[in-house]
Design a protein around this motif. Structure first.
Motif, PDB file in Angstrom:
ATOM      1  N   HIS A   1      -0.319  -0.874  -8.410  1.00 56.13           N
ATOM      2  CA  HIS A   1      -0.187   0.242  -9.353  1.00 56.13           C
ATOM      3  C   HIS A   1       1.290   0.614  -9.415  1.00 56.13           C
ATOM      4  O   HIS A   1       1.969   0.634  -8.386  1.00 56.13           O
ATOM      5  CB  HIS A   1      -1.000   1.448  -8.889  1.00 56.13           C
ATOM      6  CG  HIS A   1      -2.467   1.212  -8.930  1.00 56.13           C
ATOM      7  ND1 HIS A   1      -3.150   0.641  -7.893  1.00 56.13           N
ATOM      8  CD2 HIS A   1      -3.368   1.452  -9.900  1.00 56.13           C
ATOM      9  CE1 HIS A   1      -4.427   0.543  -8.217  1.00 56.13           C
ATOM     10  NE2 HIS A   1      -4.587   1.024  -9.435  1.00 56.13           N
TER      11      HIS A   1
ATOM     12  N   ASP B   1      -0.566   4.682  -5.528  1.00 51.66           N
ATOM     13  CA  ASP B   1      -1.897   4.140  -5.816  1.00 51.66           C
ATOM     14  C   ASP B   1      -2.800   5.202  -6.445  1.00 51.66           C
ATOM     15  O   ASP B   1      -3.639   4.888  -7.282  1.00 51.66           O
ATOM     16  CB  ASP B   1      -2.542   3.580  -4.551  1.00 51.66           C
ATOM     17  CG  ASP B   1      -1.848   2.309  -4.058  1.00 51.66           C
ATOM     18  OD1 ASP B   1      -1.066   1.714  -4.833  1.00 51.66           O
ATOM     19  OD2 ASP B   1      -2.083   1.913  -2.900  1.00 51.66           O
TER      20      ASP B   1
ATOM     21  N   HIS C   1       0.843  -1.194   0.000  1.00 49.34           N
ATOM     22  CA  HIS C   1       0.000   0.000   0.000  1.00 49.34           C
ATOM     23  C   HIS C   1       0.879   1.244   0.000  1.00 49.34           C
ATOM     24  O   HIS C   1       1.690   1.440   0.889  1.00 49.34           O
ATOM     25  CB  HIS C   1      -0.938   0.004   1.208  1.00 49.34           C
ATOM     26  CG  HIS C   1      -1.887  -1.151   1.212  1.00 49.34           C
ATOM     27  ND1 HIS C   1      -2.943  -1.249   0.328  1.00 49.34           N
ATOM     28  CD2 HIS C   1      -1.932  -2.268   1.975  1.00 49.34           C
ATOM     29  CE1 HIS C   1      -3.594  -2.365   0.540  1.00 49.34           C
ATOM     30  NE2 HIS C   1      -3.006  -3.013   1.534  1.00 49.34           N
TER      31      HIS C   1
END
Length: 164
Positions: free
Chosen positions: A112, A23, A18
């Motif tokens: 991503h 992202d 994360h």
């Protein structure tokens, strides 16, 4: 190749990495952007390995256990615990270029990818550099339009209604 990632067990844990900034501005691993520009940086084996790792996160969003030998075989790559294994080298390239990072017992993987760095772009064929420039301009223009539309909606929602 980075020696700091060398799996010694037949399986490893794969968890999402994360990163709110990447992202928000990055490109999904299976996107056309990654295929056009990151493929040139990572190479085909690492790109396919990364896609496979992320596909597992689609099914198990909190993480899952990956069988290294089975996954390598499915991708048509060799696997052993030696650094000469094509699958291990693909995973090491993912770590080297910052699309995955070692964690205890496994890898954290980006879903991503950020825009390709200028140093990587400068090594690409001229045609890809040109395509990337147009991609970046188009993306910026689209983001500007989306931001303007959001501001217009917010302004319209906050405007007092005329007394009738």
């Amino acid at each position: 190749m980075p020696a700091d990632f060398l799996p010694t067990e037949p399986t490893l844990m794969v968890v999402p990495w994360h990163d709110p900034v990447v992202d928000a501005v990055g490109h999904e691993v299976r996107s056309t952007y990654v295929e056009l520009f990151w493929l040139n940086v990572l190479g085909p084996s690492a790109t396919w390995a990364l896609r496979r790792l992320v596909a597992g996160l689609d099914r198990y969003p909190l993480g899952y256990e990956l069988d290294l030998g089975e996954t390598a075989h499915e991708l048509g790559l060799s696997y052993s615990t030696a650094t000469s294994s094509t699958f291990v080298r693909a995973l090491q390239r993912c770590v080297l270029f910052g699309v995955a990072q070692p964690i205890t017992g496994g890898l954290a993987v980006r879903r991503h990818l950020p825009p390709v760095a200028a140093r990587h772009l400068s090594r690409m064929p001229e045609r890809l550099q040109h395509q990337h420039h147009h991609w970046a301009v188009r993306t910026a223009a689209l983001q500007d339009l989306e931001r303007a539309a959001a501001l217009a909606r917010t302004g319209a929602a906050c405007r007092p209604h005329p007394a009738g």
